[in-house]
Design an enzyme around this catalytic site. Structure first.
Site, PDB file in Angstrom:
ATOM      1  N   LEU A 188       0.863  -1.174   0.000  1.00 15.56           N
ATOM      2  CA  LEU A 188       0.000   0.000   0.000  1.00 15.56           C
ATOM      3  C   LEU A 188       0.899   1.223   0.000  1.00 15.56           C
ATOM      4  O   LEU A 188       1.957   1.220   0.637  1.00 15.56           O
ATOM      5  CB  LEU A 188      -0.900   0.015   1.250  1.00 15.56           C
ATOM      6  CG  LEU A 188      -1.891  -1.144   1.421  1.00 15.56           C
ATOM      7  CD1 LEU A 188      -2.626  -1.003   2.755  1.00 15.56           C
ATOM      8  CD2 LEU A 188      -2.886  -1.187   0.272  1.00 15.56           C
ATOM      9  N   ASP A 189       0.488   2.271  -0.717  1.00 12.65           N
ATOM     10  CA  ASP A 189       1.270   3.506  -0.699  1.00 12.65           C
ATOM     11  C   ASP A 189       1.467   3.974   0.738  1.00 12.65           C
ATOM     12  O   ASP A 189       0.648   3.691   1.627  1.00 12.65           O
ATOM     13  CB  ASP A 189       0.543   4.615  -1.468  1.00 12.65           C
ATOM     14  CG  ASP A 189       0.473   4.343  -2.960  1.00 12.65           C
ATOM     15  OD1 ASP A 189       1.234   3.476  -3.440  1.00 12.65           O
ATOM     16  OD2 ASP A 189      -0.338   4.991  -3.635  1.00 12.65           O
ATOM     17  N   LYS A 190       2.524   4.715   0.955  1.00 15.48           N
ATOM     18  CA  LYS A 190       2.822   5.239   2.294  1.00 15.48           C
ATOM     19  C   LYS A 190       1.594   5.885   2.931  1.00 15.48           C
ATOM     20  O   LYS A 190       1.282   5.641   4.097  1.00 15.48           O
ATOM     21  CB  LYS A 190       3.964   6.252   2.204  1.00 15.48           C
ATOM     22  CG  LYS A 190       4.240   6.992   3.506  1.00 15.48           C
ATOM     23  CD  LYS A 190       5.290   8.074   3.314  1.00 15.48           C
ATOM     24  CE  LYS A 190       5.480   8.870   4.604  1.00 15.48           C
ATOM     25  NZ  LYS A 190       6.473   9.962   4.442  1.00 15.48           N
ATOM     26  N   ARG A 218      -5.630   5.749  -7.832  1.00 20.44           N
ATOM     27  CA  ARG A 218      -5.406   7.198  -7.886  1.00 20.44           C
ATOM     28  C   ARG A 218      -5.358   7.694  -9.328  1.00 20.44           C
ATOM     29  O   ARG A 218      -5.962   8.722  -9.668  1.00 20.44           O
ATOM     30  CB  ARG A 218      -4.121   7.545  -7.133  1.00 20.44           C
ATOM     31  CG  ARG A 218      -4.167   7.175  -5.658  1.00 20.44           C
ATOM     32  CD  ARG A 218      -2.794   7.192  -5.018  1.00 20.44           C
ATOM     33  NE  ARG A 218      -2.214   8.533  -5.057  1.00 20.44           N
ATOM     34  CZ  ARG A 218      -0.958   8.796  -4.713  1.00 20.44           C
ATOM     35  NH1 ARG A 218      -0.144   7.804  -4.334  1.00 20.44           N
ATOM     36  NH2 ARG A 218      -0.500  10.018  -4.761  1.00 20.44           N
TER      37      ARG A 218
END
Length: 343
Positions: free
Chosen positions: A149-151, A264
């Site tokens: 998962l993205d930061k 996104r």
């Protein structure tokens, strides 16, 4: 760079020579621009190795004279990664057994050590937490990261503790759930409302030409194009008009593929970027100025993309039992959604 020019994979940096570079040797100019990270001798080795491109073609002569306005791309060498060390970082553990561990990852926590984030990551935390229960991935005692998962994305994430769990889970994620053994659902707060309340975004992704750290929808003929499919459903609309002109919407996204930044980029591609996304939703930042208080201040101060991995289901690599885990959105996102709902 032209689609026919094949580049080696790696981290690329784009540079444009200004008037002060006119007539300089290529190696001298690059060493000056890239100092102190790369020495002149290292730059010369990169040039001779084909890692420096001009207009899509490699430049192999360090003595080449630079002309103002020329655009160069340089494949930077990967830094040598230090061995991750155990760190006592609190974890929200949803489930754990001898084979795997399921975490509710908070926003702000990087999953894996990398450039700029060698410490303070989920991997560092897991090495400390799991200790000797890690039986080894590839012969090394370390957690097996099978998806990320993205930061700044929160939510459910599974990590393997053994080699056999790592292999089975990696195969499941590589298959993207086509065999029915994997399910992933995210909640995203987006600007506006898609014209169709349910839909499928089938648009290939590749590196953005202007910034190689970003992804973009690209032609499927491009060499780096990767198929990307997102299924979305509008859960709730916010604003005075409960229709396609709504101010914002809460959307469920289910992944058929798992590309970097997929949700996104896809939501921005159809004109509804995630609220708080400073990378793919910059053009919508001024929309916050038209919101009433306190919502305007909340949106302006929201520090991340409004995205949460709510659901993850998979087949256990050993018992073959279907495991299903859900985590509610964290407080910051819940409060933001509630404030939009009060419009």
């Amino acid at each position: 760079m032209s689609g026919s020019d094949k580049q080696p994979a790696g981290a690329w940096k784009d540079l444009t020579a200004d008037s002060s570079a006119e007539g300089s040797r290529l190696d001298q100019w690059l060493a000056t621009v890239l100092a102190p990270d790369l020495s002149r001798s290292r730059v010369q080795a990169l040039i001779r190795g084909g890692a420096v491109h001009l207009n899509g073609a490699p430049v192999l002569e360090p003595k080449r004279k630079v002309a103002a306005g020329e655009h160069y791309s340089i494949e930077l060498p990967e830094p040598e990664a230090p061995e991750p060390q155990p760190e006592a970082i609190p974890l929200d553990i949803l489930y754990e057994d001898d084979e795997l561990i399921v975490i509710n990852k908070p926003a702000g926590l990087v999953v894996h050590p990398g450039a700029g984030n060698w410490t303070g990551t989920l991997v560092n935390a897991l090495i400390h937490h799991c200790g000797d229960t890690l039986s080894g991935i590839g012969g090394v005692r370390r957690p097996g990261i099978v998806h990320r998962l993205d930061k700044d994305t929160s939510g459910v994430l599974v990590v393997a503790k053994t080699d056999r769990a790592h292999r089975a889970l990696s195969e499941a994620f590589a298959d993207h759930g086509r065999s029915g053994n994997l399910e992933r659902a995210y909640e995203a707060l987006v600007w506006g409302t898609p014209a169709c309340l349910t839909g499928v975004i089938d648009a290939p992704l590749g590196r953005a030409s202007a910034d190689r750290t970003r992804r973009a929808v690209v032609s499927d003929e491009r060499e780096d194009a990767r198929r990307a499919v997102t299924h979305y459903t509008v859960l709730e609309r916010f604003g005075e008009r409960k229709d396609t002109d709504a101010v914002a919407a809460l959307v469920e996204c289910r992944l058929e593929t798992g590309r970097t930044h997929q949700i996104r980029v896809h939501m921005a591609h159809i004109g509804h970027p995630l609220i708080g996304d400073q990378t793919y939703g910059r053009a919508f930042r001024t929309k916050a100025n038209r919101l009433p208080e306190p919502l305007r201040e909340m949106v302006a101060a929201f520090p991340r993309q409004a995205l949460h991995a709510r659901l993850l289901a998979f087949r256990h690599p050993v018992s073959k039992e279907t495991m299903r885990f859900e985590a509610p959105p964290p407080q910051d996102l819940s409060e933001l959604v509630a404030t939009f709902a009060a419009l």
